[in-house]
Structure formats: structure tokens, C-alpha cells
Design an enzyme around this catalytic site. Structure first.
Site, mmCIF file in Angstrom:
data_model
loop_
_atom_site.group_PDB
_atom_site.id
_atom_site.type_symbol
_atom_site.label_atom_id
_atom_site.label_comp_id
_atom_site.label_asym_id
_atom_site.label_seq_id
_atom_site.Cartn_x
_atom_site.Cartn_y
_atom_site.Cartn_z
ATOM 1 N N GLU A 177 0.853 -1.194 0.000
ATOM 2 C CA GLU A 177 0.000 0.000 0.000
ATOM 3 C C GLU A 177 0.888 1.242 0.000
ATOM 4 O O GLU A 177 1.184 1.794 1.055
ATOM 5 C CB GLU A 177 -0.925 0.021 1.233
ATOM 6 C CG GLU A 177 -1.964 -1.076 1.247
ATOM 7 C CD GLU A 177 -3.073 -0.848 2.294
ATOM 8 O OE1 GLU A 177 -3.019 0.170 3.029
ATOM 9 O OE2 GLU A 177 -3.975 -1.693 2.366
ATOM 10 N N HIS B 217 -0.423 4.323 2.163
ATOM 11 C CA HIS B 217 -0.754 4.299 3.596
ATOM 12 C C HIS B 217 0.507 4.618 4.403
ATOM 13 O O HIS B 217 1.443 3.825 4.451
ATOM 14 C CB HIS B 217 -1.304 2.918 3.965
ATOM 15 C CG HIS B 217 -1.618 2.745 5.426
ATOM 16 N ND1 HIS B 217 -2.899 2.566 5.912
ATOM 17 C CD2 HIS B 217 -0.807 2.707 6.521
ATOM 18 C CE1 HIS B 217 -2.862 2.425 7.230
ATOM 19 N NE2 HIS B 217 -1.605 2.508 7.631
HETATM 20 ZN ZN ZN Z 1 -4.734 3.055 5.007
#
Ligand code: ZN
Length: 281
Positions: free
Chosen positions: A253, A256
């Protein structure tokens, strides 16, 4: 030239320090050599090669203070000593620590809500009021610093989603289960109580260049690359790195980021590791 002299001086000090500790007082202007993980490179003749002598400061090696700080973080927030069993679940005992590790094996205490949520003054990808505009105070200030430094480098970031309450995580998770099945849901979303967004220390960021999507394509964008290289300078890490799924439980990710403070973030960035590995050493 001056720097060369300083290096020579540092090298001489090192030899003196190694040979006769009684004489080390003469080197008091130099930071003491660290003992952890640093070996003084030797030349063939056994002399210290000044060019290879570890330096403290700008070129990457650590001063004693930083080494001490990291050691105390690792012991204070060690994964092994920061959970308790509650009704068959491992619940973290340090939910308010900036080093808390919340993942699929480690839940927040039931009903946990940070007490110092504020709205960072940064650009969001949406304009309405929403709980996801919030972060804990210290993380929010760091995010403002990160966005300001991005801006100075001509990088446009948008904040997309920060704090997430237990209740909202519950509805997101069941949406994934309903639409894509339990298995997929647990790869991309967190069981309520196990989302890092509930700590108030995480936020998803993206960029208008990828329509503010939270997709892996962000990692390939100029903005995503900038974020990966500079997040640590403001105290953030890319929490779910590429190839980290076996450790973190999540696919890559690039959007994030998680606040852990500059010291820990820099160490994690330099060691190309994960928060889990950093706190289980
Ligand atoms: Zn997140």
C-alpha cells in the site's frame, strides 16, 4: 581541506581510543565512536584508513544519543511485551504510544478512541466535514510538515483518509465481505479493532495525478516515489511495503503512511524493514 583534517583527527582519535583509553580525554570535541554495529575498517598494515573511518552526523552513521533513543524505543515498545490476552484476542497495552503495533494479530482495546484528534491543515481530496480528516495531534503536525516539504519540491499530495472509528471500520469491512468475500476482505481491509487507522496515527495519501486513487499505481507516480523517499523525514513510514505481506499481513500500500516519529521512521527507512520487524529485534 578542513574536512580532511577533521577526518585525520577523527582517525587519530580512534587509534588513541582503541590503544589507550586513558588518553581519550584529548578527543573530547569529537563524538565518541559508537560500539553497536560499527567496526573500524582497517588497512592492510593495520592502520585506520581515514577515508573509511565511520563519521557521525550527516553521512548516515549514528551518534550515541540516537542509538540510545532507538534502543529505548525498541525495549519500551517491544512487540513481545505490549499485548495481553482478552477473550482469546491479543490486545495491545500501549494504544496511545506512537510506536503501537496494531495488525491482524494485535487489536486495540474495545472502544479505543484517541483523545487528541485534530484536523491537519493540509489539502484533502474531498471538501466535506468527516471523521477521516482527523489525526492525533503530533501526527497531524508532522503531516503538515510533510505536505509543506512536498510542496517545496513541486509535489502535490492530497490527504484521503485518516482516522477511522471502530464503527466505521465495521461498516467498511462488512461492505468488502458482502461484495468481494471474506478472504479478499481480510487481505485488503481490517477486522474492526485491528485497523491502524483507528489509532489516529495513519493516513492514506494520494495525488491528483492518479485521480487521488488508493491503488498501487500511486507507488509508480512521481508523487508516490517522492513519498517513499521522504516520508521518514517527517516521521512517517510506508507501513505496508512491497513484498511485506508475509510480515505485515497486507498487500503493498504505497499510499498508507504511519507516524512513528523521525528517529524510528529513519531507522525503518534505512533498514528497509517493517514496524513489526523493527520492534521484534
Ligand atoms: Zn490506510
Amino acid at each position: 581541506m578542513k574536512q580532511h583534517k577533521q577526518r585525520r583527527l577523527a582517525a587519530v582519535c580512534m587509534i588513541v581510543a582503541l590503544g589507550a583509553t586513558l588518553l581519550i580525554s584529548g578527543c573530547s570535541n569529537e563524538p565518541a565512536p559508537t560500539t553497536e554495529g560499527q567496526k573500524t575498517p582497517q588497512t592492510g598494515s593495520g592502520q585506520v584508513d581515514p577515508a573509511l573511518t565511520p563519521q557521525t552526523g550527516e553521512d548516515g552513521s549514528k551518534g550515541d544519543e540516537q542509538v540510545d533513543k532507538l534502543a529505548s524505543v525498541k525495549s519500551e515498545a517491544a512487540m513481545a511485551t505490549t499485548t495481553e490476552e482478552h477473550n482469546g484476542k491479543s490486545v495491545v497495552t500501549n494504544p496511545e504510544s506512537i510506536y503501537v503495533v496494531v495488525n491482524k494479530q494485535r487489536s486495540l482495546p474495545d472502544g479505543y478512541e484517541p483523545t487528541d484528534l485534530v484536523e491537519p491543515n493540509v489539502k484533502f481530496s474531498f471538501s466535506e466535514a468527516h471523521e477521516k480528516r482527523h489525526m492525533r495531534k503530533e501526527a497531524a503536525a508532522a503531516l503538515e510538515q510533510l505536505f509543506a516539504s512536498a510542496n517545496e519540491s513541486g509535489i502535490e499530495l492530497n490527504a484521503v483518509s485518516g482516522y477511522r472509528s471502530f464503527k466505521r471500520q465495521q461498516s467498511l469491512f462488512s461492505h468488502y465481505v458482502d461484495t468481494q468475500g471474506q478472504e479478499y476482505a481480510s487481505r485488503v481491509s481490517a477486522v474492526p479493532g485491528t485497523s491502524e487507522h483507528q489509532t489516529g496515527l495513519s493516513i492514506d495519501v494520494s495525488s491528483p495525478s492518479v485521480s487521488n486513487e488508493l491503488e498501487q499505481v500511486f507507488g509508480d507516480s512521481k508523487e508516490g516515489k517522492w513519498l517513499a523517499e521522504h516520508a521518514h523525514e517527517a516521521g512517517f513510514i510506508i507501513r505496508y511495503p512491497e513484498d511485506g505481506e508475509a510480515v505485515t499481513g497486507y498487500m503493498y500500500e504505497p499510499w498508507h503512511i504511519r507516524y512513528v516519529g523521525v528517529e524510528a521512521a529513519t531507522a525503518i527507512y534505512e533498514q528497509k524493514t517493517t514496524l513489526e520487524q523493527f520492534l521484534s529485534e
